[in-house]
Design an enzyme around this catalytic site. Structure first.
Site, PDB file in Angstrom:
ATOM      1  N   TYR A  24      -2.883  -0.542   9.934  1.00  0.00           N
ATOM      2  CA  TYR A  24      -2.805  -0.871   8.511  1.00  0.00           C
ATOM      3  C   TYR A  24      -1.463  -0.451   7.930  1.00  0.00           C
ATOM      4  O   TYR A  24      -0.778  -1.228   7.262  1.00  0.00           O
ATOM      5  CB  TYR A  24      -3.949  -0.200   7.751  1.00  0.00           C
ATOM      6  CG  TYR A  24      -4.014  -0.604   6.296  1.00  0.00           C
ATOM      7  CD1 TYR A  24      -4.548  -1.838   5.931  1.00  0.00           C
ATOM      8  CD2 TYR A  24      -3.532   0.231   5.296  1.00  0.00           C
ATOM      9  CE1 TYR A  24      -4.604  -2.222   4.593  1.00  0.00           C
ATOM     10  CE2 TYR A  24      -3.581  -0.139   3.966  1.00  0.00           C
ATOM     11  CZ  TYR A  24      -4.119  -1.360   3.623  1.00  0.00           C
ATOM     12  OH  TYR A  24      -4.161  -1.742   2.296  1.00  0.00           O
TER      13      TYR A  24
ATOM     14  N   SER B  34       0.852  -1.187   0.000  1.00  0.00           N
ATOM     15  CA  SER B  34       0.000   0.000   0.000  1.00  0.00           C
ATOM     16  C   SER B  34       0.884   1.231   0.000  1.00  0.00           C
ATOM     17  O   SER B  34       2.021   1.203   0.497  1.00  0.00           O
ATOM     18  CB  SER B  34      -0.887   0.014   1.249  1.00  0.00           C
ATOM     19  OG  SER B  34      -1.505   1.277   1.436  1.00  0.00           O
TER      20      SER B  34
END
Length: 286
Positions: free
Chosen positions: A157, A144
Site C-alpha cells: 500500500y 495517503s
C-alpha cells in the site's frame, strides 16, 4: 476555444464555483467515492463515477469500469466524458489496501494493490488527459500519509501510494502548463479498506490516529475548487507528519519503530502468520 479557461465553474482568483463542473470520480461506489461524489453533486457539479461494482443506491450515475483493464478503461472514460460533454475535474480516488509485509516475496496481493492504486490511476488519467488539457482542468490524486511515512506490514500500500505521488509529479511536469495536479494525503479513516488487513491479524490499530471522513472530503474539495496546490494534507496533524516525514525521516522512523515494538509486546500480532518474523525478531531483541 480561447486559451483562457472557459469551462463551467471557473472563477478567476477565487474558489471555483462547482456548479456546472464536469467531474469523473473513480472508486465512486466506495466509502470515499460516494461521499466525494455526493458533496460535489450537491454543490451543482455534474458527476459521473467509475467503479468495478456500481451500487443501486449510488448518489450519482456510476459506470462499470475495471481500472486494471487496459482496453476497458479508455472506453469507460470516453463514455463518461461523452455523457458530461467534456471534463473539468478528475478525482483518482479508487484504491485498496491489504496485508503485505516487506520481508516476504511479492505475490498476488502486492500486484493487485500496485495495479489498482498506481496503474489504475495512471490508466484513467491517460484516458482523460486530452479532455483536461482542453478545459484547463484539474486532477486530484487520493494518496495517503503512507506515501511519505510508511507503516510496517503494509509495504504494498505504501509503495503504491508513494509511486502514485511520483506519477503525479511527472504528470504535473508534463501537463502542468494546462492542468493542475494535486495530491491529497489522508491518514487513516475507518472504512472497509482495512478489513483484509485486520482479517490477517495485522490490524494497525494503535499505529495511526483515525480522522473523520468529512475532513478528507473537505480537503478533496479544497484541492478541486480552491487555489492550486501541489500537496494537501487533510488535517493539521497530517501536515505536521508530512513535514516531519519529508524533512526529518529518521525522527518518524523512530516513532513508528517504537510504536510497533509496543504493539508487538502487547500481543497484537500473536498468531498472525504474516507477522511471525516481526514478532520473533522483537522477542530476540537484547
Amino acid at each position: 476555444m480561447s486559451t483562457s479557461r472557459t469551462s463551467p465553474g471557473h472563477l478567476p482568483g477565487r474558489r471555483r464555483d462547482a456548479r456546472g463542473l464536469r467531474v469523473i470520480v473513480t472508486g465512486a461506489s466506495g466509502t470515499f467515492g460516494r461521499a466525494i461524489s455526493a458533496r460535489l453533486a450537491g454543490l451543482g457539479a455534474h458527476v459521473i463515477g467509475l467503479d468495478l461494482a456500481p451500487r443501486a443506491d449510488d448518489p450519482v450515475e456510476v459506470l462499470a469500469c475495471d481500472i486494471t483493464d487496459d482496453a476497458g478503461v479508455p472506453d469507460a472514460v470516453a463514455a463518461a466524458i461523452a455523457k458530461l460533454g467534456g471534463l473539468d475535474l478528475l478525482i483518482n480516488n479508487a484504491g485498496i489496501g491489504g496485508p503485505a509485509p516487506a520481508e516476504l516475496p511479492p505475490g498476488a496481493e502486492v500486484r493487485r494493490q500496485l495495479d489498482i492504486n498506481l496503474l489504475g490511476a495512471w490508466r484513467v488519467t491517460a484516458a482523460c488527459v486530452d479532455a483536461l488539457v482542453q478545459s484547463r482542468g484539474r486532477v486530484v490524486m487520493l494518496s495517503s500519509r503512507m506515501a511519505v511515512m510508511q507503516l510496517p506490514l503494509a509495504a504494498a500500500y505504501g509503495a503504491s501510494k508513494r509511486a502514485l505521488v511520483a506519477y503525479a509529479d511527472a504528470l504535473r511536469l508534463e501537463i502542468g502548463t494546462h492542468v493542475t495536479v494535486t495530491c491529497v494525503y489522508p491518514s487513516a479513516v475507518r472504512s472497509p479498506i482495512h478489513d483484509s488487513t485486520a482479517a490477517a491479524g495485522l490490524s494497525l490499530e494503535g499505529m495511526s490516529s483515525y480522522e473523520p471522513l468529512e475532513g478528507v472530503v473537505d480537503a478533496v474539495l479544497r484541492a478541486a475548487l480552491g487555489r492550486a496546490r501541489r500537496d494537501l494534507a487533510t488535517t493539521r496533524r497530517g501536515a505536521v507528519e508530512l513535514f516531519l516525514a519529508r524533512h526529518l525521516p529518521s525522527v518518524t522512523d523512530r516513532i513508528i519503530a517504537r510504536t510497533l515494538s509496543g504493539r508487538v509486546r502487547s500481543g497484537a500480532f500473536d498468531g498472525a502468520e504474516l507477522a511471525a518474523g516481526v514478532v520473533a525478531r522483537h522477542a530476540r531483541k537484547p
